[in-house]
Design a protein around this motif. Structure first.
Motif, mmCIF file in Angstrom:
data_model
loop_
_atom_site.group_PDB
_atom_site.id
_atom_site.type_symbol
_atom_site.label_atom_id
_atom_site.label_comp_id
_atom_site.label_asym_id
_atom_site.label_seq_id
_atom_site.Cartn_x
_atom_site.Cartn_y
_atom_site.Cartn_z
ATOM 1 N N GLY A 103 0.768 -1.251 0.000
ATOM 2 C CA GLY A 103 0.000 0.000 0.000
ATOM 3 C C GLY A 103 0.795 1.296 0.000
ATOM 4 N N LYS A 104 2.083 1.235 -0.397
ATOM 5 C CA LYS A 104 2.893 2.457 -0.467
ATOM 6 C C LYS A 104 2.242 3.538 -1.317
ATOM 7 C CE LYS A 104 6.382 0.857 -2.572
ATOM 8 N NZ LYS A 104 6.133 -0.584 -2.599
ATOM 9 N N SER A 105 1.906 3.166 -2.556
ATOM 10 C CA SER A 105 1.413 4.189 -3.479
ATOM 11 C C SER A 105 0.075 4.742 -3.009
ATOM 12 C CB SER A 105 1.285 3.608 -4.889
ATOM 13 O OG SER A 105 2.543 3.146 -5.324
ATOM 14 N N THR A 106 -0.760 3.879 -2.444
ATOM 15 C CA THR A 106 -2.060 4.349 -1.949
ATOM 16 C C THR A 106 -1.865 5.287 -0.765
ATOM 17 O OG1 THR A 106 -2.952 2.218 -2.634
ATOM 18 C CG2 THR A 106 -4.351 3.564 -1.225
ATOM 19 N N LEU A 147 1.237 8.843 -8.291
ATOM 20 C CA LEU A 147 2.645 8.998 -8.643
ATOM 21 C C LEU A 147 3.168 7.954 -9.630
ATOM 22 C CD1 LEU A 147 3.995 9.926 -5.106
ATOM 23 C CD2 LEU A 147 3.570 11.458 -7.008
ATOM 24 N N ASP A 148 2.383 6.900 -9.844
ATOM 25 C CA ASP A 148 2.829 5.878 -10.802
ATOM 26 C C ASP A 148 2.451 6.350 -12.203
ATOM 27 O OD1 ASP A 148 3.656 4.426 -8.658
ATOM 28 O OD2 ASP A 148 2.031 2.974 -8.726
ATOM 29 N N ARG A 149 3.378 7.032 -12.873
ATOM 30 C CA ARG A 149 2.995 7.709 -14.101
ATOM 31 C C ARG A 149 3.067 6.857 -15.355
ATOM 32 N NH1 ARG A 149 4.263 13.877 -12.821
ATOM 33 N NH2 ARG A 149 4.402 13.534 -10.608
ATOM 34 N N ARG A 155 0.014 -2.620 -13.966
ATOM 35 C CA ARG A 155 0.469 -3.712 -13.114
ATOM 36 C C ARG A 155 0.401 -3.338 -11.649
ATOM 37 N NH1 ARG A 155 5.131 -7.215 -15.475
ATOM 38 N NH2 ARG A 155 4.327 -7.493 -17.558
ATOM 39 N N GLY A 156 0.117 -2.070 -11.391
ATOM 40 C CA GLY A 156 0.025 -1.642 -10.005
ATOM 41 C C GLY A 156 1.365 -1.705 -9.293
ATOM 42 N N ILE A 157 2.446 -1.506 -10.032
ATOM 43 C CA ILE A 157 3.750 -1.485 -9.386
ATOM 44 C C ILE A 157 4.431 -0.152 -9.650
ATOM 45 C CG2 ILE A 157 4.153 -3.965 -9.435
ATOM 46 C CD1 ILE A 157 5.856 -3.479 -11.960
ATOM 47 N N THR A 158 5.332 0.214 -8.780
ATOM 48 C CA THR A 158 6.058 1.453 -8.936
ATOM 49 C C THR A 158 7.440 1.125 -9.471
ATOM 50 O OG1 THR A 158 4.895 2.258 -7.009
ATOM 51 C CG2 THR A 158 6.802 3.539 -7.717
ATOM 52 N N ILE A 159 7.792 1.685 -10.596
ATOM 53 C CA ILE A 159 9.093 1.370 -11.179
ATOM 54 C C ILE A 159 10.085 2.501 -10.940
ATOM 55 C CG2 ILE A 159 10.313 0.898 -13.324
ATOM 56 C CD1 ILE A 159 7.606 -0.416 -14.234
HETATM 57 MG MG MG Z 1 3.314 1.330 -5.766
#
Ligand code: MG
Ligand code: GDP
Length: 596
Positions: free
Chosen positions: A18-21, A43-45, A52-56
Motif C-alpha cells: 500500500g505504499k502508493s495508496t 505517482l505511478d505515471r 500492473r500496479g507497481i512502482t518502477i
Molecule cells: Mg506502488
C-alpha cells in the motif's frame, strides 16, 4: 527553507502493501493534489506501472504540513519495491533521514519488508513502523504489531495503524513523521554538494535530475559539475515537485528537488553521483556511487526482419531513460538480426519487452534469459559469456556463475516444500528464523541462473501463494556447468544453446529435441535432431522425410502454371529460416523458445 523545518522521508514496504495508496492519501491530505484531480496511484505515471500496479521509478514530492501550529516541509520519496530496482531504493533511502516501514495488517512481514528494512538500517534512518489496511476484515493488527515490534525492537504500542484506503490515521502519521524524523543537517556555507537519487528522461525537457542538497545551495543559471565524470552543465531550471514541476530560484541544505540542464541521456546524470559547482566545487563526493550491472541477458529479435532498424531506434530511446539497460547487435542463424540485451533482473526484462511492444509497436521474440558466466581456460585465458552460443570451446579449467543470497518468508507449514524446491535448484541453506509461531524466514544461497527461469512461479505454486522471496547478488561460485547444443541435421541452432549444470544437461537435451521434433515440418530428407555436449550426443530425435513435389501435379507443358507454382513456393520460403540444409519456419523457433 530553514532545514530545521524540513523532513525527508520515504515509504518502504513489500509490494502491494500500500505504499502508493498511502502516498495518494498524503497528497490529498496535505492539499497538494486537489480532490477532483485525484486518481489512484497518482505517482505511478508510466502506463505499465498503472496497469500492473507497481512502482518502477521513484518519485519525490514536496508537501506542506503543520505540526503544533508550525508549518513544515515534508519531502516524500515513493520508492520502487521490487528486487530488480533495489539500487534505486537504496539511493532514495540515502536522500532521507527517516522512513515509514509499511506492513499490510492482513499479511504481516514479507521478504521485501525485510530487505528494505535492512537497507534503511544501513542508511541510519529513523524507522516508523506502520500497519496498513486496518479497514480489512482480515486484518490482524495486534498479531502483526507484535511481529513488527519484535523485528525492529520497539514496543508493540509504538506501531501506528492506518488505512491508506479510508485515510484513517494518516494525519497522525504525518504528525509522527515531523516528531520522529530528524531534520536534515549540512554545511550551509560550504561548496554545494547534492546527491542524485533519480534521473528521468522527458521528451520535451530532456533529462530531469532529482537531487537532495546535502551542503551549500544550488541556484538557477549556475554552472555545475558531475563529480564522477567531471562533465559540466548550466542549470537551466531548478525547482521542486509539488507534485507537478514548479521552478524556484534554488535549493538549499536539506531540500529535495529537480535540476534541468538540457542533457538528453540519463547516463550523463547518474543515480548516486554528486553534483557540485564547476568553480570552487567540493573535492569529496558523497558516498556510494555504483554503476548498475546487468545480471540477466536475453536476445531480442524482431519477428519481422524489416523491423530491425525500428528495434534499434526503440532501444536507443529507452536507454535515454534507463541507465541500467545495455545492448549490442547480435545475429542468429535461427532468428536473424537482433540484439543481446542486458537487464537488472527478470522484471526489468519484462518491463522493457512490454514497453518495446506497446510503446513502439514491435513484435519481438526473446531467447531464454541467461546469466553471465566467467570462464577460465587451462591456458589461463578468461572469457565473460553473456550469450551461451559464445561459450568457449577447448580445455576449460573453471566456469563460475553468479550466486545470490535469498530470503524466503512463509507460513511454517511450507518449510518442507521450500526446502525441497531450493534443493532441486542447487541451493544451500544458510539459516532459519521464526518471525512468530507460525511464520518463518529461510535463508539460502542459490545460483542466480536457477532463479531466473521459473523459481518464483514454482515457489508460489508450492506455497499456495503464501511465500515471498527477495534476493541480492553476493558474488560468484565455480560450478560443474556445461554447454548443451541443439543440432539440426548436424548444424547448431544457436538460439537453443544453453549453459546448464551437468546433472541437468540430459533433461534439457531431451526436452528441447522433443519440442523441435514436433515443431519442425518434414523435409525431403530425414532430419536428425540431436542434443550434444561438445561432440558427445546426449539425446536424439528424428523428423522423417517426405517427398513434397509440387511439380508432379503439372502434367503436360503448361509452363506459366509451373512458373507460378514455383514462385509461390519461393514466397512461402521467405518466412523460412535455413539452418544448414534444413528449412524451419520461424514460428517453430518462436514456439520452441516460449517456455511452458
Ligand atoms: Mg506502488
Ligand atoms: P504498493 O505496491 O505498495 O504501492 O501498493 P498499492 O498502493 O499499489 O496497493 C496495493 C493494493 O492494496 C491496491 O489494490 C490498493 O487499493 C490496496 N490498498 C492499499 N491500501 C489499502 C488499505 O488501507 N485498505 C485496503 N482495503 N486496501 C488497500
Amino acid at each position: 527553507t530553514d532545514p530545521a523545518l524540513i523532513r525527508n522521508f520515504c515509504i518502504i514496504a513489500h509490494i502491494d502493501h500500500g505504499k502508493s495508496t498511502l502516498a495518494d492519501r498524503m497528497l490529498q491530505l496535505t492539499g497538494v493534489v486537489e480532490q477532483r484531480q485525484m486518481r489512484a496511484q497518482y505517482l505511478d505515471r508510466m502506463d505499465i506501472e498503472r496497469e500492473r500496479g507497481i512502482t518502477i521509478k521513484s518519485q519525490a514530492v514536496r508537501m506542506p504540513w503543520a505540526a503544533d501550529g508550525t508549518p513544515h516541509v515534508l519531502n516524500m520519496i515513493d520508492t520502487p519495491g521490487h528486487v530488480d530496482f533495489t539500487y534505486e531504493v537504496s539511493r532514495s533511502l540515502a536522500a532521507c533521514e527517516g522512513c515509514i516501514l509499511l506492513v499490510d495488517a492482513a499479511q504481516g512481514i514479507e521478504a521485501q519488508t525485510l530487505a528494505n528494512l535492512y537497507l534503511a538500517m544501513e542508511n541510519d534512518l529513523t524507522i516508523i513502523p506502520v500497519l496498513n489496511k486496518i479497514d480489512l476484515p482480515a486484518a490482524q493488527p495486534d498479531k502483526f504489531a507484535a511481529e513488527l515490534a519484535h523485528l525492529i525492537g520497539c514496543d508493540p504500542g509504538d506501531v501506528l495503524r492506518v488505512s491508506a484506503k479510508t485515510g484513517e490515521g494518516v494525519g497522525e502519521l504525518l504528525d509522527e513523521v515531523i516528531r520522529q524524523v530528524p531534520a536534515p543537517v549540512g554545511d550551509a556555507d560550504g561548496p554545494a554538494r547534492a546527491m542524485i537519487f533519480d534521473s528521468v528522461y522527458d521528451a520535451y525537457r530532456g533529462v530531469v535530475t532529482y537531487v537532495k542538497v546535502v551542503d551549500g545551495a544550488l541556484g538557477r543559471r549556475e554552472r555545475i559539475q558531475m563529480m564522477s565524470t567531471g562533465a559540466t552543465h548550466e542549470l537551466l531550471e531548478i525547482g521542486v515537485n509539488s507534485p507537478e514541476m514548479t521552478p524556484s530560484d534554488g535549493l538549499a541544505v536539506g531540500e529535495v528537488g529537480y535540476l534541468i540542464t538540457g542533457v538528453k541521456d540519463v547516463r550523463q546524470s547518474k543515480v548516486g553521483d554528486t553534483v557540485t559547482f564547476q568553480r570552487n566545487g567540493a573535492t569529496q563526493a558523497l558516498g556510494g556511487y555504483k554503476d548498475p550491472r546487468p545480471m540477466v541477458f536475453s536476445g531480442l529479435y524482431p519477428i519481422d526482419g524489416s523491423d530491425y532498424p525500428a528495434l534499434r531506434d526503440a532501444l536507443e530511446k529507452l536507454q535515454l531513460n534507463d541507465a541500467a539497460l545495455v545492448y549490442e547487435p547480435e545475429t542468429s542463424a535461427a532468428l536473424g538480426f537482433g540484439f543481446r540485451v542486458g537487464f537488472l533482473g527478470l522484471l526489468h526484462l519484462e518491463v522493457v519487452r512490454e514497453r518495446l511492444e506497446r510503446e513502439f509497436g514491435l513484435d519481438l521474440i526473446a531467447t531464454a534469459p541467461n546469466v553471465v558466466y566467467q570462464v577460465t581456460m587451462e591456458d589461463g585465458s578468461e572469457f565473460t559469456v553473456t550469450n551461451p552460443s559464445e561459450f568457449p570451446v577447448g580445455k576449460i579449467a573453471e566456469v563460475r556463475e553468479p550466486v545470490v543470497r535469498a530470503t524466503l518468508i512463509a507460513p511454517s507449514e511450507f518449510i518442507g516444500a521450500i526446502m525441497e524446491l531450493c534443493q532441486t535448484r542447487r541451493g544451500s541453506m544458510q539459516g532459519m528464523d521464526y518471525l512468530s509461531e507460525e511464520r518463518v524466514e529461510l535463508r539460502y544461497t542459490l545460483p542466480l541462473a536457477e532463479i531466473v527461469f521459473d523459481f518464483f512461479d514454482a515457489l508460489k505454486s508450492k506455497t499456495r501463494g503464501y511465500a515471498s522471496l527477495d534476493y541480492e547478488p553476493t558474488g560468484e561460485q565455480a560450478a560443474a556447468l556445461v554447454k548443451v547444443d541443439i543440432l539440426l541435421h548436424g548444424d547448431k541452432v544457436d538460439a537453443f544453446s544453453a549453459i546448464v549444470h551437468k546433472d541437468k544437461a540430459y533433461a534439457y537435451g531431451v526436452k528441447m529435441a522433443g519440442k523441435l521434433r514436433e515443431l519442425i515440418p518434414r523435409q525431403q530428407f530425414e532430419v536428425p535432431i540431436q542434443a550434444a555436449i561438445g561432440s558427445r550426443v546426449i539425446a536424439r530425435e528424428t523428423v522423417r522425410a517426405i517427398r513434397k513435389d509440387v511439380l508432379s501435379k503439372c502434367y503436360g507443358g503448361d509452363i506459366s502454371r509451373k512458373r507460378k507454382l514455383l514462385e509461390k513456393q519461393k514466397e512461402g520460403k521467405k518466412r523460412m529460416k535455413m539452418v544448414g540444409r534444413v528449412e524451419v519456419p520461424q514460428e517453430a523457433f518462436i514456439a520452441a523458445l516460449s517456455s511452458d
